[in-house]
Structure formats: structure tokens, C-alpha cells
Design a protein around this motif. Structure first.
Motif, PDB file in Angstrom:
ATOM      1  N   GLY A 108     130.530 -73.466  40.498  1.00  0.00           N
ATOM      2  CA  GLY A 108     129.996 -74.206  41.633  1.00  0.00           C
ATOM      3  C   GLY A 108     128.736 -73.614  42.225  1.00  0.00           C
ATOM      4  N   LEU A 109     128.344 -72.422  41.789  1.00  0.00           N
ATOM      5  CA  LEU A 109     127.104 -71.821  42.274  1.00  0.00           C
ATOM      6  C   LEU A 109     125.875 -72.565  41.752  1.00  0.00           C
ATOM      7  CD1 LEU A 109     128.018 -68.068  41.676  1.00  0.00           C
ATOM      8  CD2 LEU A 109     128.114 -69.307  43.842  1.00  0.00           C
ATOM      9  N   VAL A 110     126.042 -73.320  40.676  1.00  0.00           N
ATOM     10  CA  VAL A 110     124.924 -74.036  40.064  1.00  0.00           C
ATOM     11  C   VAL A 110     124.779 -75.396  40.739  1.00  0.00           C
ATOM     12  CG1 VAL A 110     123.925 -74.882  37.915  1.00  0.00           C
ATOM     13  CG2 VAL A 110     125.392 -72.860  37.902  1.00  0.00           C
ATOM     14  N   GLU A 111     123.619 -75.650  41.294  1.00  0.00           N
ATOM     15  CA  GLU A 111     123.350 -76.930  41.936  1.00  0.00           C
ATOM     16  C   GLU A 111     122.757 -77.913  40.935  1.00  0.00           C
ATOM     17  OE1 GLU A 111     120.806 -76.137  45.204  1.00  0.00           O
ATOM     18  OE2 GLU A 111     122.326 -75.048  46.373  1.00  0.00           O
ATOM     19  N   GLY A 112     122.911 -79.209  41.237  1.00  0.00           N
ATOM     20  CA  GLY A 112     122.324 -80.231  40.394  1.00  0.00           C
ATOM     21  C   GLY A 112     123.227 -80.719  39.290  1.00  0.00           C
ATOM     22  N   LEU A 117     117.843 -51.279  49.308  1.00  0.00           N
ATOM     23  CA  LEU A 117     117.143 -52.343  48.605  1.00  0.00           C
ATOM     24  C   LEU A 117     117.372 -53.675  49.299  1.00  0.00           C
ATOM     25  CD1 LEU A 117     118.048 -51.354  44.927  1.00  0.00           C
ATOM     26  CD2 LEU A 117     116.003 -50.748  46.218  1.00  0.00           C
ATOM     27  N   PRO A 118     116.418 -54.587  49.260  1.00  0.00           N
ATOM     28  CA  PRO A 118     116.602 -55.901  49.884  1.00  0.00           C
ATOM     29  C   PRO A 118     117.651 -56.712  49.144  1.00  0.00           C
ATOM     30  CG  PRO A 118     114.546 -55.839  48.640  1.00  0.00           C
ATOM     31  CD  PRO A 118     115.077 -54.436  48.650  1.00  0.00           C
ATOM     32  N   PRO A 119     118.315 -57.662  49.832  1.00  0.00           N
ATOM     33  CA  PRO A 119     119.287 -58.524  49.139  1.00  0.00           C
ATOM     34  C   PRO A 119     118.615 -59.320  48.026  1.00  0.00           C
ATOM     35  CG  PRO A 119     119.473 -58.739  51.542  1.00  0.00           C
ATOM     36  CD  PRO A 119     118.225 -57.956  51.277  1.00  0.00           C
ATOM     37  N   LEU A 120     119.401 -59.688  47.051  1.00  0.00           N
ATOM     38  CA  LEU A 120     118.870 -60.463  45.930  1.00  0.00           C
ATOM     39  C   LEU A 120     118.500 -61.871  46.390  1.00  0.00           C
ATOM     40  CD1 LEU A 120     121.472 -59.485  43.169  1.00  0.00           C
ATOM     41  CD2 LEU A 120     119.231 -58.455  43.577  1.00  0.00           C
ATOM     42  N   SER A 121     117.419 -62.404  45.834  1.00  0.00           N
ATOM     43  CA  SER A 121     117.067 -63.795  46.100  1.00  0.00           C
ATOM     44  C   SER A 121     118.064 -64.711  45.396  1.00  0.00           C
ATOM     45  CB  SER A 121     115.648 -64.083  45.636  1.00  0.00           C
ATOM     46  OG  SER A 121     115.560 -63.974  44.219  1.00  0.00           O
ATOM     47  N   GLU A 122     117.972 -66.015  45.672  1.00  0.00           N
ATOM     48  CA  GLU A 122     118.911 -66.953  45.052  1.00  0.00           C
ATOM     49  C   GLU A 122     118.794 -66.935  43.536  1.00  0.00           C
ATOM     50  OE1 GLU A 122     119.976 -71.752  45.124  1.00  0.00           O
ATOM     51  OE2 GLU A 122     118.570 -70.896  46.573  1.00  0.00           O
ATOM     52  N   ALA A 123     117.555 -66.923  43.039  1.00  0.00           N
ATOM     53  CA  ALA A 123     117.361 -66.901  41.585  1.00  0.00           C
ATOM     54  C   ALA A 123     117.861 -65.590  40.987  1.00  0.00           C
ATOM     55  CB  ALA A 123     115.885 -67.109  41.254  1.00  0.00           C
ATOM     56  N   GLU A 124     117.591 -64.469  41.668  1.00  0.00           N
ATOM     57  CA  GLU A 124     118.059 -63.177  41.175  1.00  0.00           C
ATOM     58  C   GLU A 124     119.578 -63.095  41.189  1.00  0.00           C
ATOM     59  OE1 GLU A 124     114.244 -60.402  42.554  1.00  0.00           O
ATOM     60  OE2 GLU A 124     116.008 -60.605  43.841  1.00  0.00           O
ATOM     61  N   SER A 125     120.209 -63.660  42.224  1.00  0.00           N
ATOM     62  CA  SER A 125     121.667 -63.637  42.307  1.00  0.00           C
ATOM     63  C   SER A 125     122.297 -64.365  41.132  1.00  0.00           C
ATOM     64  CB  SER A 125     122.132 -64.271  43.626  1.00  0.00           C
ATOM     65  OG  SER A 125     121.763 -63.482  44.731  1.00  0.00           O
ATOM     66  N   ALA A 150     137.421 -63.680  41.148  1.00  0.00           N
ATOM     67  CA  ALA A 150     137.511 -64.982  41.809  1.00  0.00           C
ATOM     68  C   ALA A 150     137.170 -64.872  43.286  1.00  0.00           C
ATOM     69  CB  ALA A 150     138.916 -65.559  41.626  1.00  0.00           C
ATOM     70  N   GLU A 151     137.427 -63.691  43.888  1.00  0.00           N
ATOM     71  CA  GLU A 151     137.139 -63.509  45.307  1.00  0.00           C
ATOM     72  C   GLU A 151     135.644 -63.323  45.566  1.00  0.00           C
ATOM     73  OE1 GLU A 151     139.278 -61.658  43.594  1.00  0.00           O
ATOM     74  OE2 GLU A 151     141.132 -62.661  44.204  1.00  0.00           O
ATOM     75  N   GLN A 152     134.894 -62.807  44.599  1.00  0.00           N
ATOM     76  CA  GLN A 152     133.464 -62.554  44.766  1.00  0.00           C
ATOM     77  C   GLN A 152     132.725 -63.088  43.540  1.00  0.00           C
ATOM     78  OE1 GLN A 152     132.148 -61.034  47.717  1.00  0.00           O
ATOM     79  NE2 GLN A 152     130.384 -62.053  46.819  1.00  0.00           N
ATOM     80  N   PRO A 153     132.596 -64.432  43.433  1.00  0.00           N
ATOM     81  CA  PRO A 153     131.950 -64.990  42.234  1.00  0.00           C
ATOM     82  C   PRO A 153     130.443 -64.858  42.223  1.00  0.00           C
ATOM     83  CG  PRO A 153     132.557 -66.749  43.747  1.00  0.00           C
ATOM     84  CD  PRO A 153     133.086 -65.479  44.344  1.00  0.00           C
ATOM     85  N   LEU A 154     129.822 -64.602  43.380  1.00  0.00           N
ATOM     86  CA  LEU A 154     128.365 -64.493  43.442  1.00  0.00           C
ATOM     87  C   LEU A 154     127.971 -63.102  43.907  1.00  0.00           C
ATOM     88  CD1 LEU A 154     125.575 -65.892  43.291  1.00  0.00           C
ATOM     89  CD2 LEU A 154     125.852 -66.456  45.714  1.00  0.00           C
ATOM     90  N   ALA A 195     123.256 -53.415  35.282  1.00  0.00           N
ATOM     91  CA  ALA A 195     122.505 -52.835  36.401  1.00  0.00           C
ATOM     92  C   ALA A 195     121.213 -53.594  36.686  1.00  0.00           C
ATOM     93  CB  ALA A 195     122.190 -51.367  36.114  1.00  0.00           C
ATOM     94  N   HIS A 196     120.990 -54.726  36.033  1.00  0.00           N
ATOM     95  CA  HIS A 196     119.765 -55.510  36.229  1.00  0.00           C
ATOM     96  C   HIS A 196     119.585 -55.848  37.708  1.00  0.00           C
ATOM     97  CE1 HIS A 196     116.555 -58.265  35.340  1.00  0.00           C
ATOM     98  NE2 HIS A 196     117.235 -59.298  35.801  1.00  0.00           N
TER      99      HIS A 196
END
Length: 502
Positions: free
Chosen positions: A148-152, A235-243, A258-262, A296-297
Motif C-alpha cells: 500500500g505504500l505505492v500510490e497510483g 542525518l535528515p529523514p529519508l525523502s519519500e523516494a528514498e524511503s 508488518a508493524e514497520q513496513p516503511l 545500508a543504502h
């Protein structure tokens, strides 16, 4: 003769490709033939799929069944095709209508009783389905939050083959993502936990601000691991694309929960010093899986006790450090995984590693050999070297030190300045800028370059080391909010490279 059709996705590395599954039911003795370069796990799916269809209450065809996966030249790996194989057979036998099926991608492994089990790589597979223009994808119910993290694209979750068949017939519904955002990830400790070690704290801040690699040496228990563990908090939080990119890699590795899918924060990966080249870089039988450098990316790869790590493992880091990705050739194809990480090395100064250098009992040759595994080419790729020393009384003192939030705010401002400066070329941090750009388009004033030119003439550093010193000088300049590095900034960067692994 009857034909059925279903769609699935083959994932190679983090790239997915649509796979068309055709089922042909013909005359002859009852049998199931699978073609299209399947691996051993996929060959075994013939028995899983047949049992799942029968135990769901549907009739398995009495004739000869041929299942073809195309493109035929693409190796097919794993059990992700089970659900699509079963539905294609039911489509060929006329048990399900094809109106919804032609627009739906099916992902999931089948149990013998028809349950749909979770598989690796759901996120990159859903992204591939969206890229291919498909409107709907059905995934295992346990992976609905991840998909569900993928939109569209419409994402539906299935608990069993029976539920999928009912949905295709228009007689039931499937699970939909609840739209609830994942919970916040937690960080490991705060920088205020580290007392003393002002030089190491400053080096950690510079490394975070510029995306630089770091080497920490010093006796055990001095705080090397504590500092490394707190780097992701700067470090700054990851952007949406990086996440999505980072989460896709961890989906392929099977490390998502399942508790932390993103994953929204920079990952921290710390393999044991006995790790192998395959575990570090990636690999395995069949299609290669991501290793520690890929997991580690966009985060931190911490190698504690790096002097105990095998030489081949350390030397294997050289290519991903330069190129930011790994390409692993295996029997079933070449897998490409991104691997742009910050490397943090930690090592004791010698094998006996006493609290005080004067108590060392190692022979001079043993001390030299201990850190000798860190070859010159590898050390040349490390931007900042810090040699840590014990500080008497600092552990139990009442000195107030800055928290991670305070330092992270300065790091964020420095990164904004760097990103603005390199925005036209697409680089986000100083560590990503090629050397020829620093030497030509953004050349420093003659007086600022004088210390580096002197070090080059005396043979104290290589041309690569000079480029890395200039990158660190730009980061020091960004932290003090200057316009261009001065002689003092360059001297600070050289000081980081000429102290540490001594």
C-alpha cells in the motif's frame, strides 16, 4: 484445448519485470509441465498449486496441463508465482471469468490448503506492476501495508486462493490498505550520552553534514561504537523516494516487519567482523540477494573491529564506495542493488588494546600488521580519520553536551547549503561531487589550495585523497555557513586525514 492467462512479476535486484503465465489444458494423461526457465522452488510449485486448488474446492483438470512463463529467456526464481499459476489454470478450465483477471497482477506463495503466504520483494514487484500500467495487484494479506505504500495502483490483500476466486467471480471482497501511516522509527541513543571526545563528536558532525566516510581508532570502551550508533540520528529523514528505495531493498532481503513496513530513517547496519564477502556485498544461489552494503543504502554501514575482518571482505568495499551500487552476476542473471552508504570503521590500535598506550605489550611489527589489513587504496577512500584517547574524569563529570537534535539542526542547514550549490548537477551532498568538478568549476583560491598542493608534492596524499580533503573542506565551510572554503577550512580537513590510524 483451453487456454488461460494470468500476470505476475519477476524481480531481479530491485528491478521488476512483468511475467505472463499461460495455462494450456490438452488431451493426454494427467500431468503438469512447467516451462520458462523455472528454478527448483518454482518447479516444486506444481504440487503446491495442484493441492491448493483441490483443497479450495475447485476441480483440477483431468488432462495434460502445460504452464508457460514468459518471457521464456528470463530466469524465474522463487514461489511468488504460485497464486498466478493456480488462477491461470482455473481460467483455462473456465472456473473464473477473465474480465478482472486480464488487468490484475497476482503475487504470493500458496500453502497446500490454499492459504496465500508472504513472499520477498513485494514492494519492488508492485512498483513494477504500476510502471507497466496495470491498475490492480493482489498480494498476500500480510504484505498489504507494504504494498500500500505505492500510490497510483489499487492494492488488494488475499488470505487464501478461495478469496481470490470469489473476488474474480464478483462474489466477495479482498482486504484493502487501511491508509494508516506506519509508526515512527526509534533511534538508538542520543549524542548527549557521549561525554567528552570533543574531537570525535566534531568529526561525526562533519561526516553527517557532508556524507563522508569515517575511521575511528582507539582503545576499547572509549566510545567508538556509541558514536557510530548515533550517526543516523544526525542525518535528515529519508525523502519519500528514498524511503521507497530503501524499503524495496529490505523487502528483497526479507527484513521488513508488518508493524514497520516503511523505513523513514537512515538505516544502520553493523555486520559481525566474521562476515563473508557474500554477506557483505550480496549473493547466494540462484538470484543474488542484497548484502550489508545494500541494506545500508542511504544510511550507515558500521564495521566494528575492522582490523579483524578478512582482507577480501574489506577490499570488496572499494567498488561500492566509488560507484554507489553493486552488480552481482549469478546463475540466474545479474542483480543490481544500490549501495550508497556512509562507511564508519572502528578499530583498536593494536591486538592487546590496553586502556593506555604505555601499557601495550605488542611488538612494533605486530602493531603495524594489525591495522595493515586496511590497505592504502581503502584508507584513501576514507575522508575523516580520528584517533580517540581516554579523558580522565570526563565519564563522571557534570559537563553539559549537545543533544542529537541540536547537532542535527546544524547538519540539516549545512546539507541545505550543499544541496543548493550542487542542485544543477543533481548531487545532494559534498561527498558525491566528482573530483574534476571541484578542481575546475568550483576551484578553490590559490591560498586555500596551498596546503593540499604542498602535501601532494611531499607525497603525503594521493590525488584521490586531495579530492576528498577538498570535499571535507567544503563541508566545514557549510557548517560555519561560509561562502567558500578558507585556508583554515582546508587545514581542518587535512588534520582529519593526517591523524587517526597512526
Amino acid at each position: 484445448m483451453a487456454l488461460g492467462r494470468a500476470l505476475s512479476v519477476a524481480v531481479t535486484g530491485v528491478d521488476g519485470q512483468l511475467v505472463e503465465i499461460e495455462a494450456d489444458i490438452g488431451q493426454g494423461l494427467p500431468s503438469v509441465n512447467l516451462v520458462g526457465l523455472p528454478d527448483a522452488a518454482l518447479q516444486e510449485s506444481r504440487n503446491r498449486v495442484r493441492s491448493a486448488v483441490a483443497n479450495t474446492g475447485e476441480k483440477w483438470p483431468d488432462g495434460r496441463v502445460i504452464l508457460a512463463l514468459s518471457p521464456a529467456t528470463l530466469p524465474k526464481v522463487g514461489s511468488v508465482y504460485d497464486l498466478a499459476l493456480a488462477v491461470s489454470v482455473l481460467d483455462a478450465s473456465g472456473a473464473v471469468p477473465g474480465e478482472r483477471l486480464v488487468k490484475t497482477v497476482l503475487l504470493g506463495e500458496l500453502a497446500l490448503d490454499g492459504r496465500v503466504r508472504r513472499v520477498r520483494g513485494v514492494l519492488p514487484a508492485v512498483i513494477a506492476a504500476r510502471t507497466a500500467g496495470l491498475p490492480t495487484v493482489i498480494v498476500p494479506a500480510e504484505a498489504v501495508a507494504e504494498a500500500g505504500l505505492v500510490e497510483g495502483i489499487e492494492v488488494l490483500g488475499a488470505t487464501s486462493l478461495r478469496a481470490v476466486v470469489a473476488w474474480l467471480r464478483g462474489e466477495g471482497t479482498l482486504i484493502e490498505p487501511d491508509g494508516v501511516l506506519p509508526g515512527t522509527q526509534t533511534l538508538c541513543g542520543d549524542l548527549s550520552d557521549v561525554v567528552g571526545q570533543d574531537e570525535a563528536r566534531w568529526a561525526l558532525e562533519v561526516a553527517a553534514a557532508g556524507g563522508h566516510h569515517l575511521l575511528l581508532t582507539g582503545p576499547p570502551g572509549i566510545g567508538k561504537t556509541m558514536l557510530a550508533q548515533r550517526l543516523p540520528g544526525l542525518l535528515p529523514p529519508l525523502s519519500e523516494a528514498e524511503s521507497l528505495e530503501v524499503t524495496a531493498i529490505h523487502s528483497m532481503a526479507g527484513s521488513l516487519s508488518a508493524e514497520q513496513p516503511l523505513l523513514t530513517l537512515a538505516p544502520f547496519v553493523a555486520p559481525h567482523h566474521s562476515t563473508s564477502v557474500t554477506a557483505m556485498i550480496g549473493g547466494g544461489s540462484g538470484m543474488a540477494r542484497p548484502g550489508a552494503v545494500s541494506r545500508a543504502h542511504r544510511g550507515v554501514l558500521f564495521l566494528d573491529e575492522c582490523a579483524e575482518i578478512g582482507t577480501k571482505v574489506l577490499e570488496a568495499l572499494r567498488t561500492p564506495l566509488e560507484e554507489g551500487e553493486v552488480r552481482i552476476a549469478r546463475r540466474d542473471g545479474v542483480a543490481r542493488y544500490p549501495a550508497r552508504f556512509q562507511l564508519v570503521l572502528a578499530a583498536n590500535p593494536c591486538p592487546c588494546a590496553p586502556a593506555r598506550d604505555v601499557d601495550c605489550i605488542c611488538a612494533p611489527l605486530a602493531r603495524r600488521r594489525y591495522l595493515g589489513k586496511l590497505s592504502g587504496p581503502l584508507l584513501d577512500r576514507i575522508d575523516i580519520w580520528v584517533q580517540m584517547h581516554g579523558q580522565a574524569g570526563a565519564t563522571f563529570g557534570d559537563q553539559q553536551v549537545e543533544s542529537s537534535a541540536t547537532v542535527a539542526a546544524r547538519v540539516a542547514r549545512a546539507r541545505e547549503r550543499a544541496a543548493l550549490r550542487w542542485s544543477e548537477d543533481g548531487w545532494a551532498t559534498n561527498a558525491e561531487v566528482p573530483g574534476h568538478v571541484l578542481r575546475k568549476r568550483f576551484r578553490l583560491p590559490r591560498e586555500s589550495l596551498a596546503p593540499i598542493e604542498s602535501a601532494l608534492r611531499l607525497g603525503r596524499m594521493s590525488a584521490r585523497g586531495a579530492d576528498r580533503a577538498i570535499r571535507v573542506a567544503w563541508t566545514v565551510c557549510d557548517l560555519r555557513e561560509g561562502e567558500i572554503p578558507t585556508v583554515a577550512d582546508v587545514m581542518s580537513s587535512l588534520n582529519f586525514r593526517q591523524r587517526g590510524a597512526q
